[in-house]
Design a protein around this motif. Structure first.
Motif, PDB file in Angstrom:
ATOM      1  N   GLY A 177      11.708 -31.848  -0.155  1.00  0.00           N
ATOM      2  CA  GLY A 177      13.117 -31.706  -0.498  1.00  0.00           C
ATOM      3  C   GLY A 177      13.381 -30.499  -1.378  1.00  0.00           C
ATOM      4  O   GLY A 177      14.332 -29.748  -1.153  1.00  0.00           O
ATOM      5  N   ILE A 178      12.534 -30.267  -2.369  1.00  0.00           N
ATOM      6  CA  ILE A 178      12.749 -29.113  -3.243  1.00  0.00           C
ATOM      7  C   ILE A 178      12.430 -27.819  -2.506  1.00  0.00           C
ATOM      8  O   ILE A 178      13.061 -26.799  -2.755  1.00  0.00           O
ATOM      9  CB  ILE A 178      11.971 -29.244  -4.573  1.00  0.00           C
ATOM     10  N   CYS A 179      11.479 -27.842  -1.597  1.00  0.00           N
ATOM     11  CA  CYS A 179      11.201 -26.651  -0.784  1.00  0.00           C
ATOM     12  C   CYS A 179      12.404 -26.300   0.085  1.00  0.00           C
ATOM     13  O   CYS A 179      12.750 -25.120   0.226  1.00  0.00           O
ATOM     14  CB  CYS A 179       9.961 -26.862   0.080  1.00  0.00           C
ATOM     15  N   LEU A 180      13.049 -27.298   0.666  1.00  0.00           N
ATOM     16  CA  LEU A 180      14.256 -27.051   1.456  1.00  0.00           C
ATOM     17  C   LEU A 180      15.366 -26.474   0.592  1.00  0.00           C
ATOM     18  O   LEU A 180      16.090 -25.569   1.013  1.00  0.00           O
ATOM     19  CB  LEU A 180      14.732 -28.343   2.126  1.00  0.00           C
ATOM     20  N   TRP A 227      17.398 -29.608 -13.122  1.00  0.00           N
ATOM     21  CA  TRP A 227      17.659 -28.245 -12.648  1.00  0.00           C
ATOM     22  C   TRP A 227      18.755 -28.236 -11.583  1.00  0.00           C
ATOM     23  O   TRP A 227      19.642 -27.382 -11.582  1.00  0.00           O
ATOM     24  CB  TRP A 227      16.364 -27.625 -12.120  1.00  0.00           C
ATOM     25  N   LEU A 228      18.710 -29.203 -10.664  1.00  0.00           N
ATOM     26  CA  LEU A 228      19.745 -29.291  -9.631  1.00  0.00           C
ATOM     27  C   LEU A 228      21.112 -29.574 -10.241  1.00  0.00           C
ATOM     28  O   LEU A 228      22.112 -28.998  -9.816  1.00  0.00           O
ATOM     29  CB  LEU A 228      19.393 -30.391  -8.627  1.00  0.00           C
ATOM     30  N   ALA A 229      21.164 -30.438 -11.239  1.00  0.00           N
ATOM     31  CA  ALA A 229      22.437 -30.736 -11.896  1.00  0.00           C
ATOM     32  C   ALA A 229      22.986 -29.502 -12.602  1.00  0.00           C
ATOM     33  O   ALA A 229      24.200 -29.302 -12.657  1.00  0.00           O
ATOM     34  CB  ALA A 229      22.258 -31.882 -12.887  1.00  0.00           C
ATOM     35  N   LEU A 249      23.280 -35.869  -3.440  1.00  0.00           N
ATOM     36  CA  LEU A 249      22.610 -35.788  -2.139  1.00  0.00           C
ATOM     37  C   LEU A 249      21.261 -35.093  -2.236  1.00  0.00           C
ATOM     38  O   LEU A 249      20.285 -35.544  -1.632  1.00  0.00           O
ATOM     39  CB  LEU A 249      23.516 -35.071  -1.132  1.00  0.00           C
ATOM     40  N   TRP A 250      21.179 -34.002  -2.997  1.00  0.00           N
ATOM     41  CA  TRP A 250      19.906 -33.297  -3.152  1.00  0.00           C
ATOM     42  C   TRP A 250      18.900 -34.139  -3.929  1.00  0.00           C
ATOM     43  O   TRP A 250      17.707 -34.127  -3.627  1.00  0.00           O
ATOM     44  CB  TRP A 250      20.103 -31.939  -3.823  1.00  0.00           C
ATOM     45  N   TRP A 262      29.133 -32.540  -7.937  1.00  0.00           N
ATOM     46  CA  TRP A 262      28.274 -33.693  -8.217  1.00  0.00           C
ATOM     47  C   TRP A 262      27.850 -34.397  -6.941  1.00  0.00           C
ATOM     48  O   TRP A 262      26.791 -35.029  -6.898  1.00  0.00           O
ATOM     49  CB  TRP A 262      28.987 -34.671  -9.149  1.00  0.00           C
ATOM     50  N   ILE A 263      28.652 -34.296  -5.894  1.00  0.00           N
ATOM     51  CA  ILE A 263      28.281 -34.916  -4.617  1.00  0.00           C
ATOM     52  C   ILE A 263      27.037 -34.242  -4.051  1.00  0.00           C
ATOM     53  O   ILE A 263      26.099 -34.919  -3.607  1.00  0.00           O
ATOM     54  CB  ILE A 263      29.461 -34.846  -3.623  1.00  0.00           C
ATOM     55  N   SER A 264      27.015 -32.923  -4.098  1.00  0.00           N
ATOM     56  CA  SER A 264      25.832 -32.224  -3.595  1.00  0.00           C
ATOM     57  C   SER A 264      24.624 -32.481  -4.493  1.00  0.00           C
ATOM     58  O   SER A 264      23.499 -32.567  -4.005  1.00  0.00           O
ATOM     59  CB  SER A 264      26.093 -30.728  -3.453  1.00  0.00           C
TER      60      SER A 264
END
Length: 111
Positions: free
Chosen positions: A68-71, A43-45, A56-57, A51-53
């Protein structure tokens, strides 16, 4: 998750003993965590443009799991304008120009 591994290493030495990893509840918990990480990483991708972010995520997700997903979701809530529905968090930034009258965002009475 990374913090718990360090804590276990400091207190008890190597945290991955065979006796600890073999009970069915531990196998189930680890499987659940790794499925969680894979699903949210995909989902983040999809959502992020850089791609850097994304990397990092995903590292934040691997190290801190649900925190991490809550943030990430909390950060995405700040990007919404007051008139936009919360469901736009699911879409990538290129699809943010959707109107609330879009059929995908309407409440369906037959569901």
């Amino acid at each position: 998750m990374l913090g718990m591994i360090f804590f276990a290493y400091i207190i008890d030495g190597f945290p991955f003993y065979v006796e600890v990893l073999t009970p069915p509840c531990m196998i189930t918990a680890l499987t659940d965590v790794y499925i969680h990480i894979v699903v949210f990483s995909v989902w983040l991708a999809y959502k992020e443009s850089s791609w850097i972010s994304v990397v990092l995520w995903i590292l934040l997700l691997v190290c801190f799991s649900s925190i991490g997903i809550c943030l990430y979701i909390f950060r995405e809530l700040f990007y919404l304008s007051p008139g936009e529905p919360v469901s736009l968090i699911l879409f990538s930034k290129t699809n943010r120009d959707m109107k609330s009258s879009d059929p995908l965002l309407l409440v369906h009475s037959d569901v």
